[in-house]
Scaffold this active site. Structure first.
Site, mmCIF file in Angstrom:
data_model
loop_
_atom_site.group_PDB
_atom_site.id
_atom_site.type_symbol
_atom_site.label_atom_id
_atom_site.label_comp_id
_atom_site.label_asym_id
_atom_site.label_seq_id
_atom_site.Cartn_x
_atom_site.Cartn_y
_atom_site.Cartn_z
ATOM 1 C CE LYS A 190 -0.921 19.921 46.852
ATOM 2 N NZ LYS A 190 -1.254 19.558 48.095
ATOM 3 C CD GLU A 210 -1.714 13.801 62.387
ATOM 4 O OE1 GLU A 210 -1.097 14.701 62.785
ATOM 5 O OE2 GLU A 210 -1.877 13.628 61.003
ATOM 6 N NE ARG A 213 4.193 14.095 64.239
ATOM 7 C CZ ARG A 213 4.458 15.107 63.203
ATOM 8 N NH1 ARG A 213 3.427 15.857 63.211
ATOM 9 N NH2 ARG A 213 5.372 15.216 62.592
HETATM 10 C C1 LIG Z 1 1.553 13.928 60.571
HETATM 11 C C2 LIG Z 1 1.085 14.070 59.244
HETATM 12 N N1 LIG Z 1 -0.211 13.964 59.077
HETATM 13 C C3 LIG Z 1 -0.659 13.809 57.868
HETATM 14 C C4 LIG Z 1 0.279 13.761 56.917
HETATM 15 C C5 LIG Z 1 -0.618 13.489 55.187
HETATM 16 N N2 LIG Z 1 -0.142 14.648 54.382
HETATM 17 C C6 LIG Z 1 0.885 14.525 53.644
HETATM 18 S S1 LIG Z 1 1.176 15.897 52.658
HETATM 19 C C7 LIG Z 1 -0.263 16.680 53.303
HETATM 20 C C8 LIG Z 1 -0.650 18.127 52.981
HETATM 21 C C9 LIG Z 1 0.391 19.007 53.167
HETATM 22 O O1 LIG Z 1 -0.012 20.228 52.740
HETATM 23 P P1 LIG Z 1 1.135 21.373 52.345
HETATM 24 O O2 LIG Z 1 2.059 21.401 53.443
HETATM 25 O O3 LIG Z 1 0.388 22.729 52.326
HETATM 26 O O4 LIG Z 1 1.771 20.930 51.131
HETATM 27 P P2 LIG Z 1 1.470 20.951 49.850
HETATM 28 O O5 LIG Z 1 1.038 19.346 49.485
HETATM 29 O O6 LIG Z 1 0.237 21.781 49.731
HETATM 30 O O7 LIG Z 1 2.522 21.320 48.809
HETATM 31 C C10 LIG Z 1 -0.860 15.904 54.256
HETATM 32 C C11 LIG Z 1 -1.876 16.098 55.153
HETATM 33 C C12 LIG Z 1 1.654 13.722 56.978
HETATM 34 N N3 LIG Z 1 2.505 13.643 55.989
HETATM 35 N N4 LIG Z 1 2.046 13.793 58.396
#
Ligand SMILES: Cc1ncc(C[n+]2csc(CCOP(=O)(O)OP(=O)(O)O)c2C)c(N)n1
Length: 628
Positions: free
Chosen positions: A283, A369, A397
């Protein structure tokens, strides 16, 4: 001149040599870093998938083939590779590019995302539609999902169906070991074992090849049937879990090696069935500050490229998030039954305060969630007092869990709903426009809406004295800079749930949350026109404070309601219902968010555009008074 400026993308990708492709990756990174440093945005996620984006567009023919980006916060390189370089600097700005994939923005955005863990389900839908179509060459489908997004239940529902239908879908698992912060959960530990044992993958392929080539035996081994093959697999197959679900598992592949990515993508796309391609990325790749502090650069405000530092806003009021986090810790010190739950948003919701002081009473359940609320219900049924800290948009959700697991059984779960109202640059996928409407209809649920950060703390303390479920919704950003309660005491069980802030006889302004400040300022504007308004802070929206509100409505010739929630079915609607219930005829105006999805852009600009301002409140009030 840069390659990025000369190429006809994505088509030209296919004629670049490996050196040129690497050069392009460098240029894309520079473009993303420079733009995000000026406008803010999701930096780390996008930097991590530059090579993947190039490899995907080199191997696929978008838009005939489809790429579904889970969450979509990592799609900046994809945007640059699909004709949006010229407008890239407008990203997240009003009228500019969205920070997420958006179907109306480009044919190359196969699907709009923003909320996590949808890409597998959507991918299965696209791939099954392709199978049902008469197209000579049906589009191929690749879903790109992060290891964080793979903590969300919907992803498994998609995998389950794809394995069952044997859907020709490639799921690229972009594993960087990070959600917003370090990823959590048993699946994350499993992926980490796969990552640390990459030799197993090679071993398996070697073994398969060797067994197959044993004269006279090999073919039979594989023909004799799955049993033997399964035995071999069981001993050696990494990604066994996915294989058992019907997926071909390929991994772990270096996600920053374009050549290797392309080769493995080709292999994956050749399989007639579901494939999970597990790639390992870093990342924030290519920008040292983001590699060192990936959580800080997950989503960032504008920063200095040289230092990686964000300009500090000194002397600003405390945010609602911070006020919540601090109050919760203070209350948790006094009551051991209080526990905090987040769905992967510890810092975003301020629950990191609790994590630091009471790590054993803090739970990060992953991006889940629905589970978070079900888990809270279980804790509450066993006598604990859980606080689920969640953004308004993500609580959507967990609606059924709120109704069925918590409210139906009157369990004392507190929902601390952050980012209620418009959020600004993240736009319609993230605005908290609906919670008052969808929560107000749920029986047994008390809904509190504080007018400022001090009242948030008081209402949280109050909620934790109550025996049933309570939701408290508050906006993104800074509070009003008011002094915080010390000591922090709950309101009495009888309220008061409405607070008269100023009195006048001409018009009643009933406001809740951020609407209160608007109403207060509108009353001053109205005074200039000789109109005297009563301004009321409605801090409990549900159940409505019938006695107090009816008396106020009766005492005024007209009423204006103000809330930062859709005007459909929210607080204003509850006042209209009350008027009808009490058989009161009063001209009324409901002010709030429009009955439409609000675009992205800076918050103040959006508020002006939709008419969520004190001037509009004053105007509407004047209109009613003059029509009398
Ligand atoms: C339903 C929901 N809950 C929380 C989020 C907030 N959120 C956005 S990105 C993320 C983390 C995603 O991690 P990953 O899929 O590993 O992608 P990375 O950012 O590491 O590339 C979160 C918790 C969201 N977008 N959707």
């Amino acid at each position: 001149m840069r390659l990025l400026d000369q190429l006809d993308l994505p088509a030209d990708l296919r004629r670049l040599d490996p050196v040129e492709l690497r050069q392009l990756a460098v240029e894309i990174r520079e473009e993303i870093i420079s733009t995000v440093s000026q406008v803010g945005g999701h930096l780390g996620p996008s930097l991590g998938v530059v090579e993947l984006s190039i490899a995907l567009h080199a191997e696929l023919h978008s838009p005939e083939d489809h790429i579904v980006w889970d969450v979509g916060h990592q799609s900046y390189a994809h945007k640059l590779l699909t004709g949006r370089l010229g407008v890239f600097s407008t990203i997240r700005r009003k009228g500019g590019l969205s920070g997420f994939p958006k179907r109306s923005e480009s044919d190359h955005d196969a699907f709009g995302t923003g909320h996590s863990s949808t890409s597998v389900s959507v991918g299965v839908g696209l791939a099954e539609a392709a199978r049902l179509s008469d197209a000579r060459r049906p589009g191929r489908v690749v879903s790109v999902i992060g290891d964080g997004a793979l903590t969300g239940g919907m992803a498994y529902e998609g995998l389950n169906q794809a394995g069952h239908l044997h859907t020709p879908l490639v799921v690229v698992l972009n594993d960087n070991e990070m959600s917003i912060k370090k990823n959590v959960g048993a699946m994350s530990s499993y992926l980490s074992r796969l990552r640390t044992e990459p030799h197993l993958y090679r071993l398996r392929r070697d073994l398969e090849r060797r067994v197959q080539h044993l004269p006279g035996i090999g073919e039979r081994v594989f023909a004799v049937g799955e049993q033997v093959k399964d035995g071999v697999k069981g001993a050696l197959v990494p990604g066994m879990l996915f294989e058992e679900l019907g997926f071909t598992y390929i991994g772990v592949v270096d996600g920053h090696d374009i050549g290797s990515l392309r080769a493995h993508l080709r292999r994956a796309l050749a399989v007639r069935g579901p494939v999970l391609l597990h790639i390992k990325t870093v990342k924030g790749k290519g920008y040292a500050p983001a590699e060192i502090a990936p959580e800080r650069f997950h989503g960032t405000s504008p920063f200095s490229v040289e230092t990686g530092l964000v300009a500090k806003s000194l002397g600003r009021p405390m945010s609602y998030t911070e006020a919540f986090g601090r109050a919760l810790v203070a209350l948790a010190r006094e009551d051991r039954r209080i526990v905090g739950i987040t769905a992967a948003m510890a810092a975003g919701t301020g629950l990191d305060h609790l994590e630091r002081e009471f790590p054993e009473r803090f739970f990060d359940v992953g991006i889940a969630e629905g589970h978070a609320v079900g888990f809270a219900a279980g804790l509450a049924a066993a006598g604990m007092h859980p606080v689920v800290a969640v953004y308004s948009t993500f609580l959507q959700r967990a609606y059924d869990q709120v109704i069925h697991d918590v409210c139906l059984q009157k369990l004392p779960v507190v929902f601390a709903i952050d980012r209620a109202g418009l959020v600004g640059e993240d736009g319609p996928t993230h605005h908290g426009s609906f919670d008052l409407s969808f929560l107000r209809v749920v029986p047994n649920l008390t809904i509190f809406v504080p007018k400022d950060e001090a009242e948030l703390q008081t209402l949280l303390a109050t909620a934790l004295t109550m025996r049933g479920p309570v939701a408290i919704r508050y906006p993104r950003g800074e509070g009003l800079g008011v002094p915080l309660p010390d000591p922090l005491l709950p309101l009495p069980a009888t309220g008061p749930w409405t607070e008269v802030l100023s009195e006048g006889t001409d018009v009643l302004l009933l406001a809740t949350g951020t609407g209160v400040e608007l109403a207060r300022r509108a009353a001053l504007l109205l005074r200039d026109h000789g109109v005297e308004a009563t301004v009321v802070n409605v801090r409990r929206v549900s159940p409505p404070d019938r006695g107090a509100l009816s008396a106020l409505l009766e005492a005024h010739p007209a009423v204006v309601t103000v809330e930062e929630n859709t005007i459909v079915g929210g607080f204003g609607s509850s006042v209209l219902e009350l008027l009808q219930e009490q058989r009161l005829r009063r001209p009324a105006a409901v002010i709030g968010l429009p009955a439409a999805f609000v675009a992205h852009g800076d918050l103040a600009g959006l508020h002006r555009e939709i008419g969520f301002t004190s001037e509009v409140v004053a105007d509407r009030a004047l209109g009613l008074v003059r029509a009398e």
